[in-house]
Design an enzyme around this catalytic site. Structure first.
Site, PDB file in Angstrom:
ATOM      1  N   GLN A 121      10.201  -7.708   1.242  1.00 24.15           N
ATOM      2  CA  GLN A 121       9.308  -8.846   1.388  1.00 24.15           C
ATOM      3  C   GLN A 121       9.961  -9.959   2.192  1.00 24.15           C
ATOM      4  O   GLN A 121      10.933 -10.564   1.746  1.00 24.15           O
ATOM      5  CB  GLN A 121       8.935  -9.364  -0.005  1.00 24.15           C
ATOM      6  CG  GLN A 121       7.848 -10.401   0.009  1.00 24.15           C
ATOM      7  CD  GLN A 121       7.534 -10.885  -1.384  1.00 24.15           C
ATOM      8  OE1 GLN A 121       8.348 -11.530  -2.020  1.00 24.15           O
ATOM      9  NE2 GLN A 121       6.350 -10.574  -1.866  1.00 24.15           N
ATOM     10  N   GLY A 122       9.441 -10.219   3.385  1.00 26.76           N
ATOM     11  CA  GLY A 122       9.979 -11.279   4.243  1.00 26.76           C
ATOM     12  C   GLY A 122       9.155 -12.551   4.133  1.00 26.76           C
ATOM     13  O   GLY A 122       8.457 -12.939   5.063  1.00 26.76           O
ATOM     14  N   SER A 124      10.354 -15.645   1.841  1.00 23.90           N
ATOM     15  CA  SER A 124      11.183 -16.839   1.659  1.00 23.90           C
ATOM     16  C   SER A 124      12.100 -17.076   2.854  1.00 23.90           C
ATOM     17  O   SER A 124      12.535 -16.137   3.522  1.00 23.90           O
ATOM     18  CB  SER A 124      12.042 -16.691   0.411  1.00 23.90           C
ATOM     19  OG  SER A 124      11.232 -16.695  -0.732  1.00 23.90           O
ATOM     20  N   SER A 156      14.840  -8.762  -1.254  1.00 22.26           N
ATOM     21  CA  SER A 156      15.305  -7.634  -2.079  1.00 22.26           C
ATOM     22  C   SER A 156      15.179  -6.323  -1.319  1.00 22.26           C
ATOM     23  O   SER A 156      14.192  -6.117  -0.612  1.00 22.26           O
ATOM     24  CB  SER A 156      14.485  -7.553  -3.366  1.00 22.26           C
ATOM     25  OG  SER A 156      14.514  -8.783  -4.034  1.00 22.26           O
ATOM     26  N   GLU A 239       1.550 -10.777  -8.813  1.00 21.37           N
ATOM     27  CA  GLU A 239       2.887 -10.974  -9.362  1.00 21.37           C
ATOM     28  C   GLU A 239       2.844 -11.888 -10.580  1.00 21.37           C
ATOM     29  O   GLU A 239       3.609 -11.725 -11.515  1.00 21.37           O
ATOM     30  CB  GLU A 239       3.799 -11.554  -8.287  1.00 21.37           C
ATOM     31  CG  GLU A 239       5.245 -11.664  -8.745  1.00 21.37           C
ATOM     32  CD  GLU A 239       6.186 -11.964  -7.613  1.00 21.37           C
ATOM     33  OE1 GLU A 239       5.731 -12.494  -6.593  1.00 21.37           O
ATOM     34  OE2 GLU A 239       7.374 -11.666  -7.756  1.00 21.37           O
TER      35      GLU A 239
END
Lengths: 377, 290
Positions: A121-122, A124, A156, A239
């Site tokens: 996941q890009g 932040s 992550s 989430e």
């Protein structure tokens, strides 16, 4: 108001339980937490087993209650955690399913379900954590490509990922929520550099990702240009909804283990510690009931989780930290030994009040969106 | 699994709320503080509405509903800060003549040795012969103490209904805090725009909603561990909620006129009833080893 499951749901639970009892003993031992290539292979192997048994789709098209049962049973049986498959199965996949074209769904969804490709996941950035919409990574059109430059952080599984769900700024002049676009970026593209980040728990759990003139085909854009914020909210609401079901079950199991350990090592005789464990029992029972309540509510609303997820996350993240602090009380001096169980969990629990929106951000959400208090500073 | 209120349950809750708003709103509450007597007419009205007979079978002239409905009714009573030995009278319905109809006011000697509303009650369950009056911290709950009373194990239904009352009070505390934070202006804006105040309100809601899930689930399962958990969380939601509500009200919250202190004091009284605090923590701890 009832807590009984339907005959179909009970049948699903029984079949799953039976399959788990057969499937789990044949699994190889878990790789060490440091061994990311090993964990990739292990987690994808487990996903493939779920696929072959017909359970791969459960996060996507089963009812919220069926998903709750799936997570409850797999955790209770000690099945592997979704691990490296997390972003693909629970973020990028649902987003592509909801917002992608038919061609995009055909290209990306089957490999996620079959355990063939890993996503990261890009979202932040160093300058945009909880204030996600402040992201600065830029992309401009050049023919059939976007050219992307910037950096991401807290990513992550980045070093073992095939794809990145990337948020980029495509219109720097637009209001900050409006100029963002969602792209699927191949991690093998020239100009992508991954640098693992060591956490306070000592592990390389996530990474920084540097992007220097990376070319991403326009065909990899999900949703419209500058519509990425709306596209992203599809995944974030998940989430904050039912994503912690397995973890609540796991915490309740740990709590029972803590009580038995305390009985065996004599700490149980301390009434202060004993009452603390009793109090945690109340907390995690209530959090489980709150999960069931939220799932029932989502089911009544056609599967969409509500903002009640913020209420849950606030309670859960703090209870989880209290749980592992209490574990340290049970362990005594051994709580300073990194090789003892629960010590690494205590360290990693520190991230729970920060990740996926800090407790402070969650309280703002609860106050403004549920209680209707005015926005301010 | 439909862990949500049914239409009938919503209607029952709404009816109870409507009755209490009509008969026992904030003005009546404050007037009652000035002259704390049990309102017999209201008590009979509650009886007529089925409040005490909710769990009495229809064949015996009761409403024939279950614990979940009873919990919703008691939550509304707690929200309105309705005074009187509500739990004891409810538990006596069907056995003590007149209790179900609200004609007979019943109180009991709690396991902790406290008796609520002793002088106004028609029937006292337990031995209150040696009872001595206390100057009660809650102006709307007269208290006596029976030295050396040992009530044995608490009645799980009484523990749960107390939790339901606490939940209602926690909800009222959250509502009052949010209302005040949204209207009271300081430094040129509503104080609810300041994060420090906003976060107090958010935590009020988090505690109340977590307690709500626990209380409703305990009403459905009737499981002793669920009831103990519900009581523990509801006590905390009410006590800390009232305290935080008082803090949001600032200096005004410290005055007798502002009703917030009544929430806190009632929450303290209920938290002392048997089956809470250390007692529930110990049984929940023991439950981990069961």
């Amino acid at each position: 108001m009832d807590l009984a499951y339907t005959p179909e749901e009970e049948e699903f639970r029984a079949r799953l339980r039976e399959w788990l009892a057969k499937a789990l003993p044949g699994l190889p031992p878990q790789p060490s937490p440091e061994d990311w290539p090993g964990r990739r292979a292990y987690d994808l192997g487990w996903q493939r087993m779920l696929y072959d048994a017909g359970y791969a789709h459960v996060h996507w098209d089963a009812s919220p209650t069926t998903r709750l049962i799936f997570l409850e049973e797999t955790e209770t049986a000690g099945a592997p955690y979704v691990g490296a498959g997390f972003v693909g199965l629970l973020h990028a996949g649902p987003t592509i399913a909801a917002e992608g074209t038919a061609g995009q769904r055909d290209r990306w969804l089957p490999p996620i379900l079959r355990g063939e490709e890993v996503w990261c996941q890009g979202f932040s950035e160093p300058e945009a954590g909880s204030d996600l919409a402040a992201l600065r990574t830029r992309a401009h059109r050049d023919g059939d490509d976007y050219v992307v430059t910037g950096s991401k952080i807290w990513t992550s599984h980045a070093e073992v990922a095939d794809w990145c769900e990337l948020l980029v700024r495509t219109d720097p002049k637009a209001p900050k929520h409006r100029g963002i676009t969602w792209l699927a970026m191949p991690m093998s593209a020239p100009g992508v550099v991954v640098r693992p980040l060591r956490t306070l728990a000592g592990s390389a759990e996530f990474a920084e990702v540097f992007l220097d003139e990376v070319r991403v085909p326009v065909a990899n854009r999900v949703g419209d240009e500058n519509d990425g914020w709306r596209v992203t909210m599809v995944t974030l609401s998940f989430e904050r909804g039912t994503a912690f079901v397995g973890e609540v079950v796991a915490c309740r199991r740990v709590l029972g283990e803590l009580a038995r350990t305390a009985r065996d090592n004599g700490r149980w005789d301390d009434p202060v510690l004993r009452r603390r464990l009793g109090r945690l029992n109340a907390d995690f029972r209530a959090l489980w009931r709150l999960t069931q309540w939220n799932v029932s509510e989502a089911e009544a609303n056609g599967g969409v989780p509500g903002v009640g997820g913020s209420v849950f996350k606030l309670g859960y993240s703090h209870a989880r930290q209290e749980l592992y602090d209490t574990a340290a009380e049970v362990l005594g001096p051994e709580s300073l030994d990194l090789e003892r169980p629960w010590v690494l969990d205590r360290l990693s629990s520190l991230s729970y009040t920060i990740a996926a929106g800090t407790s402070q951000i969650q309280r703002n959400i609860v106050a403004e969106r549920i209680l209707g208090l005015p926005k301010g500073r | 699994m439909r862990f949500q209120l049914s239409e009938e349950q919503r209607a029952l809750r709404a009816g109870m709320r409507e009755l209490l708003v009509r008969r026992f709103d904030g003005d009546v509450l404050r007037a009652a503080v000035a002259e704390p007597r049990l309102d017999r007419a209201l008590w009979r009205e509650l009886g007529a509405a089925g409040f005490f007979a909710l769990r009495v079978p229809e064949a015996d002239g009761g409403v024939g509903l279950g614990l979940p409905e009873t919990v919703l009714a008691f939550e509304e009573a707690g929200r309105a800060l309705l005074p009187g030995p509500l739990v004891a009278t409810h538990l006596a319905a069907g056995t003590v003549p007149g209790a179900a109809e609200g004609e007979t006011v019943v109180t009991d000697v709690d396991g902790g040795g406290l008796v609520e509303w002793l002088e106004e009650a028609d029937v006292v369950r337990g031995d209150a012969a040696a009872a001595v009056p206390l100057k009660s911290v809650d102006p709307l709950t007269p208290l006596h103490r029976v030295p050396g009373a040992h009530g044995g194990a608490a009645d799980p239904v009484a523990v749960l209904l107390t939790a339901a009352e606490q939940l209602g009070t926690a909800t009222r505390a959250c509502e009052l805090a949010v209302q005040h934070a949204g209207t009271r202006e300081q430094f040129g804006q509503p104080i609810g725009a300041f994060q420090a105040v906003k976060h107090l309100c958010a935590q009020l809601l988090v505690r109340a909603e977590t307690a709500r899930a626990a209380v409703y689930a305990a009403a459905v399962t009737g499981d002793p561990m669920d009831i103990a958990a519900a009581r523990l969380l509801a006590d905390e939601a009410a006590e800390r909620g009232a305290r935080d509500c008082l803090q949001v009200h600032g200096g005004m919250g410290f005055t007798w006129e502002c009703e917030v202190h009544l929430l806190l004091k009632r929450a303290w009284v209920r938290a002392r009833r048997s089956g809470g605090g250390a007692e529930s923590e110990e049984s929940l701890a023991a439950g981990l080893l069961a």
